[in-house]
Structures are given as C-alpha cells and as structure tokens.
Scaffold this active site. Sequence first.
Site, short mmCIF file in Angstrom:
data_model
loop_
_atom_site.label_atom_id
_atom_site.label_comp_id
_atom_site.label_asym_id
_atom_site.label_seq_id
_atom_site.Cartn_x
_atom_site.Cartn_y
_atom_site.Cartn_z
N GLY A 36 40.59 50.11 40.24
CA GLY A 36 39.45 51.04 40.22
C GLY A 36 39.82 52.29 40.98
O GLY A 36 40.93 52.40 41.54
N SER A 37 38.87 53.22 41.07
CA SER A 37 39.17 54.52 41.68
C SER A 37 39.66 54.37 43.12
O SER A 37 40.54 55.11 43.56
CB SER A 37 37.92 55.40 41.65
OG SER A 37 36.82 54.68 42.22
N GLU A 39 41.52 52.26 44.43
CA GLU A 39 42.87 51.69 44.58
C GLU A 39 43.94 52.58 43.95
O GLU A 39 45.13 52.34 44.13
CB GLU A 39 42.98 50.31 43.92
CG GLU A 39 42.13 49.25 44.55
CD GLU A 39 40.69 49.35 44.08
OE1 GLU A 39 39.81 49.52 44.94
OE2 GLU A 39 40.45 49.33 42.88
N GLU A 58 37.97 40.14 38.28
CA GLU A 58 38.67 39.88 39.55
C GLU A 58 38.82 38.40 39.87
O GLU A 58 39.80 37.99 40.50
CB GLU A 58 37.96 40.60 40.69
CG GLU A 58 38.18 42.10 40.70
CD GLU A 58 37.23 42.87 39.79
OE1 GLU A 58 36.51 42.22 39.00
OE2 GLU A 58 37.23 44.11 39.86
N HIS A 81 38.97 45.50 43.53
CA HIS A 81 38.28 46.78 43.54
C HIS A 81 37.06 46.72 44.44
O HIS A 81 36.01 46.21 44.04
CB HIS A 81 37.88 47.15 42.10
CG HIS A 81 37.20 48.48 42.00
ND1 HIS A 81 37.59 49.58 42.72
CD2 HIS A 81 36.16 48.88 41.24
CE1 HIS A 81 36.81 50.60 42.43
NE2 HIS A 81 35.93 50.21 41.54
N HIS A 288 31.64 13.23 47.31
CA HIS A 288 30.83 14.05 46.40
C HIS A 288 29.38 13.56 46.35
O HIS A 288 28.52 14.25 45.87
CB HIS A 288 31.45 14.01 44.98
CG HIS A 288 30.87 15.00 44.02
ND1 HIS A 288 31.18 15.01 42.68
CD2 HIS A 288 29.98 16.02 44.18
CE1 HIS A 288 30.52 15.97 42.07
NE2 HIS A 288 29.78 16.61 42.95
N GLY A 406 36.01 22.12 43.40
CA GLY A 406 34.91 21.79 42.48
C GLY A 406 34.33 23.01 41.80
O GLY A 406 33.39 22.89 41.02
C1 LIG Z 1 31.22 27.69 39.21
C2 LIG Z 1 30.55 26.39 38.88
N1 LIG Z 1 29.34 26.39 38.28
C3 LIG Z 1 28.74 25.24 37.95
C4 LIG Z 1 29.32 24.04 38.26
C5 LIG Z 1 28.61 22.72 37.96
N2 LIG Z 1 29.33 21.93 36.93
C6 LIG Z 1 30.09 20.88 37.26
S1 LIG Z 1 30.74 20.12 35.96
C7 LIG Z 1 29.98 21.17 34.89
C8 LIG Z 1 30.14 21.00 33.42
C9 LIG Z 1 31.46 21.46 32.88
O1 LIG Z 1 31.42 21.41 31.48
P1 LIG Z 1 32.69 21.21 30.59
O2 LIG Z 1 33.80 22.04 31.06
O3 LIG Z 1 32.29 21.37 29.17
O4 LIG Z 1 33.16 19.73 30.86
P2 LIG Z 1 32.38 18.35 30.62
O5 LIG Z 1 31.42 18.22 31.72
O6 LIG Z 1 31.70 18.45 29.28
O7 LIG Z 1 33.46 17.36 30.68
C10 LIG Z 1 29.23 22.12 35.57
C11 LIG Z 1 28.46 23.20 34.93
C12 LIG Z 1 30.55 24.07 38.95
N3 LIG Z 1 31.17 22.96 39.34
N4 LIG Z 1 31.16 25.26 39.22
#
Ligand SMILES: Cc1ncc(C[n+]2csc(CCOP(=O)(O)OP(=O)(O)O)c2C)c(N)n1
Length: 539
Positions: A36-37, A39, A58, A81, A288, A406
């Site tokens: 961007g500008s 950088e 990004e 940026h 988890h 995750g």
């Molecule tokens: C940035 C982010 N947003 C939301 C989630 C919550 N999340 C965990 S698993 C999942 C589903 C992922 O779907 P997909 O890649 O189609 O795989 P599937 O669950 O069908 O195996 C979501 C939305 C997360 N872990 N990270």
Amino acid sequence: MSDAGEPDAMAEVTVREAVFALFRSFGLTTIFGNPGSTELPMFRDFPDGFRYVLALQESLAVGMADGYAQATRGAALVNLHSAVGVGHALGNIFTAFRNQTPLVITAGQQARSILPYEPFLYSEQAADFPKPYVKWSCEPARAADVPAAIARAYYIAMQAPRGPTFVSIPVDDWDQKCTPLDPRQVSQRIGADPTPLADAAAALARALRPVIVVGAGVARDDAWDEVIALAERHQAAVWVSPMSSRNSFPEDHRLFAGFLAADRARIVEALSGADFILVLGAPAFTYHVEGFGPHIPAGARLVQLTDNPTQAAWTPVGSSILTHLKLGVRALLEGPAPVLRPPPPPRPVPPRLAGGKLTDAYLLQQMAALRPPDSVIVEEAPSTRGPMHDYLPILKRDSFYTCASGGLGHGLPAAVGVALGRPQARVIALLGDGSSMYSIQALWSAMQLNLKVVFVIVNNRRYEALHQFAQHFNLSRLQGTRLPHIDFCGLARSFGMAAARVTRAPDLGVALTEAFTFTRPMLIEVIVDGADDRRPEDP
Ligand SMILES: Cc1ncc(C[n+]2csc(CCOP(=O)(O)OP(=O)(O)O)c2C)c(N)n1
C-alpha cells in the site's frame, strides 16, 4: 566512527539500505505481503536477490509465510499495509503464534510529521495492535533506530519459543540516514538443566509401562530420529498429543499407539495403565472441551520436555524441563538402561473400505495408496481429521502440517508457502469446502508461482464439524452451517488452474493419479456421499 566517537558521515546509509542488508544477512530474501501507499518507499531500488511474493489479502501473506518458515526451518518476512493490513492478518498471526513459527512482520505507518493529525491509513497505537499474539513489538522512536528494531525482531522471533514479532515503520523513515548495523550471532538452542533431566532418565528406565506423547516441538526441533530411538529403547507406546500441528513419529511403527483426543477424560482413559508419561514437545494437554477430574491416570508420573516456558508454567501436573527437543531427547538416550518390559499391544488396523460409497474415509484410503511417497500433506478439513488418522497414515518426517490454533484460513496459504519452501516436494492440500473459502485467493498465488500443489477439496456442502460438535452441547438444530452452490472447479479455473470434480467412487483413482503427476497446480473437488443430505438446520 571518527576518533572522537562521532558517527562518520561516510559510513551513513539510508534506513532502507541498512535494513535490506540485515534482511540479506539473516537469509530473509523472500518478502510475503500486500503493498500500500505507506510501504512503497520500502521497495525503492528493490535489491537483486530479493523476491516479493504477492498475496491477495494480508492473512494469506501471513499463512504463506508461516508455511514457508516451517518448511525451511527459518524465519520468514511479512510486510503488511498499515492498520488495516494488520487487522486482516491477525487471525493467521494468532495461528503463527500458536504454531511457534518465527515471522518478522513489518507494517507501514503514516509519515511522522503528520501523525498528530490522524492521517488517512494512520495506525493508532500500532505496536499494541497485534498484541498479545506477537512476542515483541515496536514502533521505533527515530528513523535511525529502525535497523536495530529489525535485528531485535529477528533474534527474538528465532528464540524458543519461536514466534512472530512486529515492527511498525513510518513511511518517511526509509529514505532517512543512519549508520549501518552489523548482524550478530545469537545462539538459538537451549539445553536442559542436567539434574531434572537425569532424574527423568532414571524414572523412565525404572518404569514398568512408560508411554511417550509427542507434539509439534519434536518436528520443529528435528528430533524425529532421536524419538524413534528413545521409544524403541524403552519399548514405549507413542501417542500423538491432542491437535498436534506436525507429525513427529511414523504412524506405521509397531510402537505407534494413536492420537489423543482434546478431552481430559478420554486422555486419562487412553493412557490408563501407564506409570510414566513422557511428553515431548507438546502442551500437556490441549483441551477443546470442558473436563473435570484428574489430568492423568492415577499412579502415573508425568514429565514434560518443552521449549516453551509459558506451557511449562501452566502444565497442571508433573514436572517440566525446558530444553531444545533434540538436545533433550539425546540426553535422555544417554540415561540408564531400561528394565526388561514387554512391548505394548499393536494399534488395531482399521477395516479396508470397498469403495461403493464416496466417503471422506475412502478418499483418504485412495490418497494413501496413490500419492507420491515423498508428498507432503497440509490439512485443514476439520471433520475429515478423524478418518485421516485411520486411512492416511503419515510415515515420513516433516510431511504433515496443520494449524495449532484451530483458526480456519491457514491451511490453503500455508500449503502454498510449504510448496515454495520445498520446491522438490509434491504438496497435497487437504481442505474442507468451508475452510478453503476463508483464503481461496491463495489458489491464485499457487498458479502465479507455478507450484506443484494438489488442492483436494472435501465438499460435503456444510460445516460438518459443527454438527459433530453440536452433540457435545446437546443441540439438535444449528444456524449458519449450510454451504450450497459453491463451484470449486469454477473458482480454480477462474484463476487459470486445472480442476476436476469427482462425484463417484470409481472415478476417484483416475482423477487423483492425474493430479499427483500433473506438472502445474491442480484442484480436485470431491463431492462426498451425503453432501446433499439435509442436516437439521432451519431453512
Ligand atoms: C476462523 C474460524 N472461523 C470459524 C471457525 C469454526 N469452525 C470450526 S470447524 C468449522 C467448519 C469447517 O467446515 P469445512 O471446512 O467444510 O469442514 P467440515 O467441518 O465440513 O469437515 C467452522 C466454521 C473456526 N475454527 N475458525
């Protein structure tokens, strides 16, 4: 310097020259970014031997840099940026922090003279913005201090636990004068305190049923051979720590016991009978779901070897030894000879699938059979992770990467970064349909860089992992989990990438074989059985 100790005018260079000289000396010659500008002056007279890898957002720049740094076992350089670029990047900065991936991140800032007037794109409290997911962060007080900040950012990023660091640089700094800064040698490995280590080695030798739990730290510190030798010496069953982001033990080895769940009660059950639990390069443990009661089976003693003082501090039971993993495991190998003990029972082999149905498990079984032996898997396919453990065993060192955080949106750009860092390897990105859409623009980068990546999209047309997780909360209906009408082949082709859709099990082998031998990037979209089944969700 003159005799009087004054800076010698002849020795002066621009901040840009001093910083790029440091980058070169640290081996940071690939810059991942989106410009961007604020950088642009950084790249005036872009020096020979450097390359700029453009990411179309990004967070992708950080994901690619993370994959690249892990694949090359060095640091990677990212340029963002200003405030908005850092904002976009934060999700993958969080993941890089959890992955313990060394990144030196620079971000543009408005010119110092107009900072009082909240200029366009100005970043308020720039150094605080990415905290707490950077190890160190700064906006230097003077232009002349920028090289020292870059050097410090690099040394800190490379210290254990490795991770991202951040420097905000006002746009007018690059053409200012400063004295050049010589790079320094700063050692990067820390050896264990010998007393607790000798105690752990003695306890391991005496144990009747020892188990080893391996995590990503083993792979990061390249202790693969040492861990195999240690397990064999002690006839110890080897488990993978919950949610491990790297492979650290051959999954076809007779001592391989399986994967621990991120659930306290299930960990205690899996490790029951063990009297000594040696955790190598992993948190003890990543959870988890909520859990109560003991963290390890009654009567067992836990010793953790980790390079991460924070992890060592929050580990709830047992003792922790801070060490580089290769050095620590080598020292354990020199401990006393073990008592005679029978080998643990072998892990049950999952049944072979006939292939009538095109399930994700069948896809993985076919991938395991057809993939080149030296291929590398980068995975972000949440509900497919379980079947993967059964049907796509990872056999060789440094051949599996996923995110430790995750956070979705890391896998696709990380696969591009791994392929850039290991050009000889065939990289296979195993991605959920939902996951891939957080960073789909990285397909464009794979094409532009002409990398040998095969993108396998497991298309079940929903966020299946959330339906599976819903059982934990006793939920029967979910909101916002359907993903109809995404044409992944169409998306790939729009970037110029070859693509094929597979809807029947008998067609899978031909498609995978073509993709695994193709000389350019290719996407295979696999519509898995059940993709059109309705899951309970309001229309
Ligand atoms: C940035 C982010 N947003 C939301 C989630 C919550 N999340 C965990 S698993 C999942 C589903 C992922 O779907 P997909 O890649 O189609 O795989 P599937 O669950 O069908 O195996 C979501 C939305 C997360 N872990 N990270």
